[in-house]
Design an enzyme around this catalytic site. Structure first.
Site, PDB file in Angstrom:
ATOM      1  N   SER A 159       0.841  -1.199   0.000  1.00  0.00           N
ATOM      2  CA  SER A 159       0.000   0.000   0.000  1.00  0.00           C
ATOM      3  C   SER A 159       0.874   1.247   0.000  1.00  0.00           C
ATOM      4  O   SER A 159       2.092   1.172   0.166  1.00  0.00           O
ATOM      5  CB  SER A 159      -0.920   0.013   1.236  1.00  0.00           C
ATOM      6  OG  SER A 159      -0.155   0.040   2.434  1.00  0.00           O
ATOM      7  N   GLY A 160       0.230   2.400  -0.180  1.00  0.00           N
ATOM      8  CA  GLY A 160       0.924   3.678  -0.065  1.00  0.00           C
ATOM      9  C   GLY A 160       2.081   3.838  -1.035  1.00  0.00           C
ATOM     10  O   GLY A 160       2.018   3.399  -2.189  1.00  0.00           O
TER      11      GLY A 160
ATOM     12  N   ASP B  91       5.378  -7.661   3.072  1.00  0.00           N
ATOM     13  CA  ASP B  91       4.473  -6.833   3.864  1.00  0.00           C
ATOM     14  C   ASP B  91       3.723  -7.744   4.832  1.00  0.00           C
ATOM     15  O   ASP B  91       3.675  -8.966   4.634  1.00  0.00           O
ATOM     16  CB  ASP B  91       3.479  -6.110   2.934  1.00  0.00           C
ATOM     17  CG  ASP B  91       2.926  -4.824   3.533  1.00  0.00           C
ATOM     18  OD1 ASP B  91       2.538  -4.845   4.711  1.00  0.00           O
ATOM     19  OD2 ASP B  91       2.880  -3.804   2.824  1.00  0.00           O
TER      20      ASP B  91
ATOM     21  N   ASN C 273      11.092   0.149   2.865  1.00  0.00           N
ATOM     22  CA  ASN C 273      10.055   1.182   2.861  1.00  0.00           C
ATOM     23  C   ASN C 273       9.067   1.056   4.015  1.00  0.00           C
ATOM     24  O   ASN C 273       8.416   2.034   4.372  1.00  0.00           O
ATOM     25  CB  ASN C 273       9.297   1.126   1.525  1.00  0.00           C
ATOM     26  CG  ASN C 273       8.099   2.028   1.507  1.00  0.00           C
ATOM     27  OD1 ASN C 273       8.210   3.245   1.398  1.00  0.00           O
ATOM     28  ND2 ASN C 273       6.912   1.430   1.624  1.00  0.00           N
TER      29      ASN C 273
ATOM     30  N   TYR D 201       9.525  10.231  15.995  1.00  0.00           N
ATOM     31  CA  TYR D 201       9.550  10.056  14.534  1.00  0.00           C
ATOM     32  C   TYR D 201      10.763  10.739  13.918  1.00  0.00           C
ATOM     33  O   TYR D 201      11.450  10.156  13.072  1.00  0.00           O
ATOM     34  CB  TYR D 201       8.259  10.615  13.937  1.00  0.00           C
ATOM     35  CG  TYR D 201       8.021  10.202  12.507  1.00  0.00           C
ATOM     36  CD1 TYR D 201       7.680   8.894  12.186  1.00  0.00           C
ATOM     37  CD2 TYR D 201       8.109  11.121  11.472  1.00  0.00           C
ATOM     38  CE1 TYR D 201       7.436   8.509  10.874  1.00  0.00           C
ATOM     39  CE2 TYR D 201       7.871  10.746  10.151  1.00  0.00           C
ATOM     40  CZ  TYR D 201       7.534   9.442   9.862  1.00  0.00           C
ATOM     41  OH  TYR D 201       7.307   9.067   8.561  1.00  0.00           O
TER      42      TYR D 201
ATOM     43  N   THR E  65      -1.747   9.345   2.010  1.00  0.00           N
ATOM     44  CA  THR E  65      -1.492   7.913   2.075  1.00  0.00           C
ATOM     45  C   THR E  65      -2.218   7.345   3.279  1.00  0.00           C
ATOM     46  O   THR E  65      -2.748   8.098   4.118  1.00  0.00           O
ATOM     47  CB  THR E  65       0.016   7.625   2.177  1.00  0.00           C
ATOM     48  OG1 THR E  65       0.225   6.203   2.248  1.00  0.00           O
ATOM     49  CG2 THR E  65       0.618   8.258   3.414  1.00  0.00           C
TER      50      THR E  65
END
Length: 267
Positions: A12-13, A33, A76, A141, A176
């Site tokens: 995804s994204g 994933d 990713n 983050y 996203t």
């Protein structure tokens, strides 16, 4: 020439957009994933948790058995996180470090020996604009994404004698499903981050196209969108203005948090 490509978080994204770019070029792609991708991607799929050494070993075995090696590793997979330093818990810090930073480290450690043996390879690590500029309310983050940028720069020099390139991707906000992974103690900051993601005019396909151009150029750092490039420029060239903007953002977080606390206290 067809390349052998592994993309974590490729269901995804941005990951899915990068998979589509590689497949369109005729590359063989393995999506790794926790969730299976939509049908019709033209890629293979292997379930992988980036925090699991066993899963990484299984991915290496799959690549070697099916393809005889790998050409491009795209680290990713990641989650959104944030929170003020006195609100976010240590457990939340540990989770984002294990996924967003050590997940990248595990991927690099898994495939670097094979890249060295074949004398070629390209590692692509998804960091963030937050790895280059560091706004308030996002310390966990920004810390891990800055770590991904630093890791990538170090490896780009360390692995250069072996013919291995390393690229860090540093996009700003784009629309996203990353917003759906925002979870933590600091709900005020989480709401702000989700709104910034949802308000962006950029979509993953646009970011992926710019990332692919950077990969083609073997760039060390790719800042794929104009707002992100402006933020990096401002930090380097207009520091007083940049600092004031960050302080204003901190004041906004404070006001929103206080309003939320007041609302909860009167409900």
């Amino acid at each position: 020439m067809s390349r052998r490509v592994l993309v974590t978080g490729g269901a995804s994204g941005l990951g899915a957009a990068l998979v589509a770019e590689f497949v369109a070029r005729g590359d063989r792609v393995l999506i790794c994933d926790l969730q299976a991708p939509a049908e019709g991607t033209g890629a293979d799929y292997l379930r992988l948790n980036v925090t699991s050494d066993d899963d990484w070993a299984a991915a290496l075995a799959w690549v070697n058995e099916q393809w005889g090696g790998l050409d491009v590793l795209v680290n990713n997979a990641g989650i959104a996180s944030g929170g003020r330093i006195d609100v976010a818990t240590i457990e939340e810090w540990q989770r984002v470090i294990d996924i967003n930073l050590l997940g990248v480290v595990r991927g690099c450690r898994t495939f670097t020996p094979g890249f060295k043996a074949q004398g070629s390879g390209h590692i692509v690590n998804t960091a963030s604009l937050a790895g280059l500029v560091h706004p308030p309310g996002m310390s966990s983050y920004t810390a891990v994404k800055a770590g991904v940028v630093a890791l990538s720069e170090t490896l780009s020099y360390e692995l250069d004698p072996f013919g291995i390139f390393v690229t860090a991707i540093c996009p700003g906000f784009f629309r996203t499903n990353l917003a759906s992974s925002i979870a933590g103690s600091d709900t005020a900051v989480g709401h702000i981050a989700a709104r910034l993601i949802e308000k962006s005019t950029y979509v993953p396909d646009q970011i992926a196209a710019q990332v692919m151009a950077g990969i083609d150029e073997q760039a060390m750092v790719v800042v794929p969108d104009e707002p992100a490039r402006l933020a990096v420029w401002a930090k380097a060239n207009e520091r007083p203005t940049y600092d004031q903007e960050q302080r204003n953002f901190a004041a906004r977080i404070k006001a929103i948090a206080e309003q939320a606390e007041h609302t909860e206290g009167t409900s």
